[in-house]
Write a protein that holds these residues in place. Structure first.
Motif, PDB file in Angstrom:
ATOM      1  N   ILE A  36       0.423  10.533  -4.401  1.00  0.00           N
ATOM      2  CA  ILE A  36       1.727  10.021  -4.824  1.00  0.00           C
ATOM      3  C   ILE A  36       2.838  10.965  -4.352  1.00  0.00           C
ATOM      4  CG2 ILE A  36       0.949   8.631  -6.767  1.00  0.00           C
ATOM      5  CD1 ILE A  36       1.647  11.078  -8.551  1.00  0.00           C
ATOM      6  N   LYS A  69       6.810   3.814  -6.926  1.00  0.00           N
ATOM      7  CA  LYS A  69       6.987   2.979  -5.738  1.00  0.00           C
ATOM      8  C   LYS A  69       6.995   3.908  -4.537  1.00  0.00           C
ATOM      9  CE  LYS A  69      12.003   2.627  -6.166  1.00  0.00           C
ATOM     10  NZ  LYS A  69      13.126   1.737  -6.346  1.00  0.00           N
ATOM     11  N   ASP A  70       6.309   3.462  -3.505  1.00  0.00           N
ATOM     12  CA  ASP A  70       6.200   4.240  -2.277  1.00  0.00           C
ATOM     13  C   ASP A  70       7.569   4.326  -1.610  1.00  0.00           C
ATOM     14  OD1 ASP A  70       5.650   4.668   0.705  1.00  0.00           O
ATOM     15  OD2 ASP A  70       3.661   4.982  -0.178  1.00  0.00           O
ATOM     16  N   LEU A  76       5.220  -1.456  -2.033  1.00  0.00           N
ATOM     17  CA  LEU A  76       3.976  -0.857  -2.520  1.00  0.00           C
ATOM     18  C   LEU A  76       4.217  -0.181  -3.869  1.00  0.00           C
ATOM     19  CD1 LEU A  76       1.050  -0.547  -1.526  1.00  0.00           C
ATOM     20  CD2 LEU A  76       1.677   1.730  -0.749  1.00  0.00           C
ATOM     21  N   ILE A  78       2.359   1.762  -7.123  1.00  0.00           N
ATOM     22  CA  ILE A  78       1.162   2.512  -7.497  1.00  0.00           C
ATOM     23  C   ILE A  78       1.182   2.718  -9.008  1.00  0.00           C
ATOM     24  CG2 ILE A  78      -0.147   4.644  -7.180  1.00  0.00           C
ATOM     25  CD1 ILE A  78       1.528   4.979  -4.524  1.00  0.00           C
ATOM     26  N   GLN A  92      -6.423   4.216 -11.115  1.00  0.00           N
ATOM     27  CA  GLN A  92      -5.255   3.981 -10.281  1.00  0.00           C
ATOM     28  C   GLN A  92      -5.464   2.669  -9.542  1.00  0.00           C
ATOM     29  OE1 GLN A  92      -4.680   5.943  -6.368  1.00  0.00           O
ATOM     30  NE2 GLN A  92      -2.866   6.838  -7.334  1.00  0.00           N
ATOM     31  N   TYR A  93      -4.399   1.924  -9.394  1.00  0.00           N
ATOM     32  CA  TYR A  93      -4.465   0.740  -8.563  1.00  0.00           C
ATOM     33  C   TYR A  93      -3.119   0.527  -7.886  1.00  0.00           C
ATOM     34  CZ  TYR A  93      -2.349  -1.768 -12.526  1.00  0.00           C
ATOM     35  OH  TYR A  93      -1.530  -2.169 -13.539  1.00  0.00           O
ATOM     36  N   VAL A  94      -3.143  -0.273  -6.820  1.00  0.00           N
ATOM     37  CA  VAL A  94      -1.961  -0.512  -6.004  1.00  0.00           C
ATOM     38  C   VAL A  94      -1.654  -2.004  -6.021  1.00  0.00           C
ATOM     39  CG1 VAL A  94      -1.007  -0.354  -3.669  1.00  0.00           C
ATOM     40  CG2 VAL A  94      -2.481   1.471  -4.540  1.00  0.00           C
ATOM     41  N   GLU A  96       1.009  -4.860  -4.219  1.00  0.00           N
ATOM     42  CA  GLU A  96       2.044  -5.121  -3.214  1.00  0.00           C
ATOM     43  C   GLU A  96       2.894  -6.288  -3.691  1.00  0.00           C
ATOM     44  OE1 GLU A  96       1.122  -5.030   0.956  1.00  0.00           O
ATOM     45  OE2 GLU A  96      -0.775  -4.023   0.518  1.00  0.00           O
TER      46      GLU A  96
END
Length: 159
Positions: A36, A69-70, A76, A78, A92-94, A96
């Motif tokens: 992260i 957020k990326d 993306l 997270i 953890q999961y992502v 979109e």
């Protein structure tokens, strides 16, 4: 009478989980999360299911949800969930999504062992449901059970 049976059953299940957790926690591995470092924290919530009921500060259990957020990929998201409890190994999961979200688009609904919203000494919080929304519409819903490792150990014990 029915409440008493449920309470006694819950206590017995808890004791079995504690015994098997202590036996199996030696050599346990920490989960590996994606980095992260290039993400911005947009939401954080930390709750304790037992803060009011313990005598020592070292016995306080914390459940944490952090949403990032990326920075490079606006779509993306997270989600990291962690706890200082031995009954949760972290996750953890992502997700979109085609639009940016902010802290106002994130909500965590906490639920007790018996499915209620109000935590008590005998019916404490064990689960958080993460809701992500955009323009008032929920586009993602994920339950996080903070006793998942305990339930896994109980399943193994019952086999």
């Amino acid at each position: 009478m029915k409440k008493r049976i449920v309470s006694i059953s819950a206590i017995l299940v808890f004791l079995v989980i504690v015994v098997f957790w202590s036996a199996s926690s030696k050599g346990a591995k920490k989960p590996s999360f994606i980095s992260i470092d290039n993400a911005e924290l947009i939401y954080e919530e930390i709750v304790s299911p037992n803060r009011e009921y313990v005598e020592s500060e070292k016995d306080i259990v914390l459940y944490e949800v952090r949403v990032y957020k990326d920075k490079d990929k606006d779509n993306l998201i997270i989600v990291n969930a962690s706890s200082n409890s031995g009954f949760f190994k972290g996750m953890q999961y992502v997700v979109e999504h085609d639009k940016r979200i902010s802290s106002s688009d994130v909500e965590v609904i906490w639920t007790t062992f018996m499915g209620g919203k109000e935590s008590t000494k005998d019916n404490q919080i064990i689960e958080g449901t993460v809701l992500l929304s955009s323009n008032g519409e929920v586009f993602h819903k994920q339950k996080i059970n903070y006793l998942s490792k305990g339930f896994e150990m109980l399943g193994v014990a019952l086999k």
